[in-house]
Design a protein around this motif. Structure first.
Motif, PDB file in Angstrom:
ATOM      1  N   GLU A  88       0.807  -1.229   0.000  1.00  0.00           N
ATOM      2  CA  GLU A  88       0.000   0.000   0.000  1.00  0.00           C
ATOM      3  C   GLU A  88       0.836   1.273   0.000  1.00  0.00           C
ATOM      4  N   ARG A  89       2.118   1.134   0.289  1.00  0.00           N
ATOM      5  CA  ARG A  89       2.964   2.330   0.269  1.00  0.00           C
ATOM      6  C   ARG A  89       3.193   2.846  -1.143  1.00  0.00           C
ATOM      7  N   TRP A 100       6.039   5.941  -4.866  1.00  0.00           N
ATOM      8  CA  TRP A 100       5.483   6.256  -3.551  1.00  0.00           C
ATOM      9  C   TRP A 100       4.082   6.861  -3.646  1.00  0.00           C
ATOM     10  N   ASP A 103       0.908   9.828   0.717  1.00  0.00           N
ATOM     11  CA  ASP A 103       0.758   9.741   2.177  1.00  0.00           C
ATOM     12  C   ASP A 103       1.781   8.815   2.833  1.00  0.00           C
ATOM     13  N   SER A 104       2.324   7.908   2.057  1.00  0.00           N
ATOM     14  CA  SER A 104       3.288   6.964   2.645  1.00  0.00           C
ATOM     15  C   SER A 104       4.726   7.369   2.375  1.00  0.00           C
ATOM     16  N   ASP A 178       8.654   3.032   9.149  1.00  0.00           N
ATOM     17  CA  ASP A 178       7.322   3.565   9.461  1.00  0.00           C
ATOM     18  C   ASP A 178       7.173   3.793  10.967  1.00  0.00           C
ATOM     19  N   LYS A 182       6.417   7.387  12.548  1.00  0.00           N
ATOM     20  CA  LYS A 182       5.167   7.668  13.265  1.00  0.00           C
ATOM     21  C   LYS A 182       5.417   8.029  14.714  1.00  0.00           C
TER      22      LYS A 182
END
Lengths: 185, 91
Positions: A88-89, A100, A103-104, A178, A182
């Protein structure tokens, strides 16, 4: 009967050293204790294989290492991972396929690298991120990256192809990054 | 037939090469592909720097854990349990 070794002296002489060896590698006190205990019993059972060529400690450590690898082997995924699987990245289609997703995409970290590496809090955070890796990847990560076993050795021990190992390690790194982005940056 | 420029790789492939580079030698082609991609992609440049940073962090973490572990030891109760198990096994 093997020469030059008396099992009744092992616990006092080696249990702390073996316990430290184990706990660094499995990061779980109870498990480390169990592994040391099993190591002593396995040593006793295989006294004949102690040739006196190595020291007792080296011999027992080799048995313990085997037990640690077996522990990780049980936890390792048998699934073949491929880089082609969707992530999903990255964009799944269109002209920017496999680039990319906004958002990632990595953002600029507001940290001074050298200073962070000196910081106790950051080290603890990094350790927690590693501890939170999915178990099925963590074994590869621990053996290859933390234990610095050679790739072909890890593949052999865990029954993985080398390309599979690389993809798993890569996933682990993506997730670690990640985690830091985060929680820390 | 698709005539894909071999030097052009995607971000997904580039990040994989960044990862692989941490421990394995890249082939000549892979090196060129990665270099070329990093020249034109700021996200992946960032990614590469961050992964290098994490790798450094792990090296440091490992030596830290090793240093700390020198103060770890088993309790005498735990040791007695082990001695007993060994004795029982020898009977």
């Amino acid at each position: 009967m093997a020469k030059n070794t008396d099992p009744n002296t092992w616990v006092d002489a080696y249990s702390d050293l073996l316990f430290r060896y184990a706990i660094i590698r499995v990061n779980d006190e109870q498990l480390a204790e169990d592994l040391v205990q099993e190591t002593f019993l396995a040593g006793l059972k295989n006294l004949n294989s102690f040739q006196g060529k190595s020291t007792e400690l080296t011999w027992l450590t080799a048995i313990l290492k085997r037990k640690i690898i077996d522990h990780y082997r049980k936890k390792t995924t048998r699934k073949e991972y491929s880089l082609d699987e969707p992530d999903e990245r990255f964009d799944s289609n269109g002209g920017m396929k496999d680039h990319w997703v906004k958002d990632s995409a990595p953002s600029a970290w507001n940290i001074e690298a050298d200073k962070q590496l000196e910081s106790k809090e950051f080290m603890q955070f990094l350790q927690a991120c590693i501890a939170h890796l999915p178990e099925k990847w963590a074994s590869c990560f621990v053996l290859r990256v933390m234990e610095e076993m050679k790739s072909d050795e890890v593949c052999k021990e865990l029954d993985l192809t080398s390309s599979n190992l690389w993809v798993i390690l890569h996933r682990a790194r993506l997730q670690l990054r990640d985690c830091i982005e985060k929680g820390w940056s | 037939m698709e005539t894909k420029n071999k030097l052009m790789i995607t971000c997904k492939e580039a990040t994989y090469l960044v990862s692989k580079k941490q421990q394995d030698k890249l082939s000549f082609l892979e090196k060129m592909q990665l270099q070329f991609h990093l020249m034109i992609c700021s996200y992946c440049r960032r990614f590469a720097n961050q992964i290098d940073f994490i790798t450094k962090g792990i090296v440091r973490l490992r030596s830290r854990i090793e240093k700390q572990s020198t103060s770890i030891s088993l309790t005498s109760a735990q040791k007695d349990k082990m001695k007993e198990a060994l004795r029982n096994q020898q009977k």
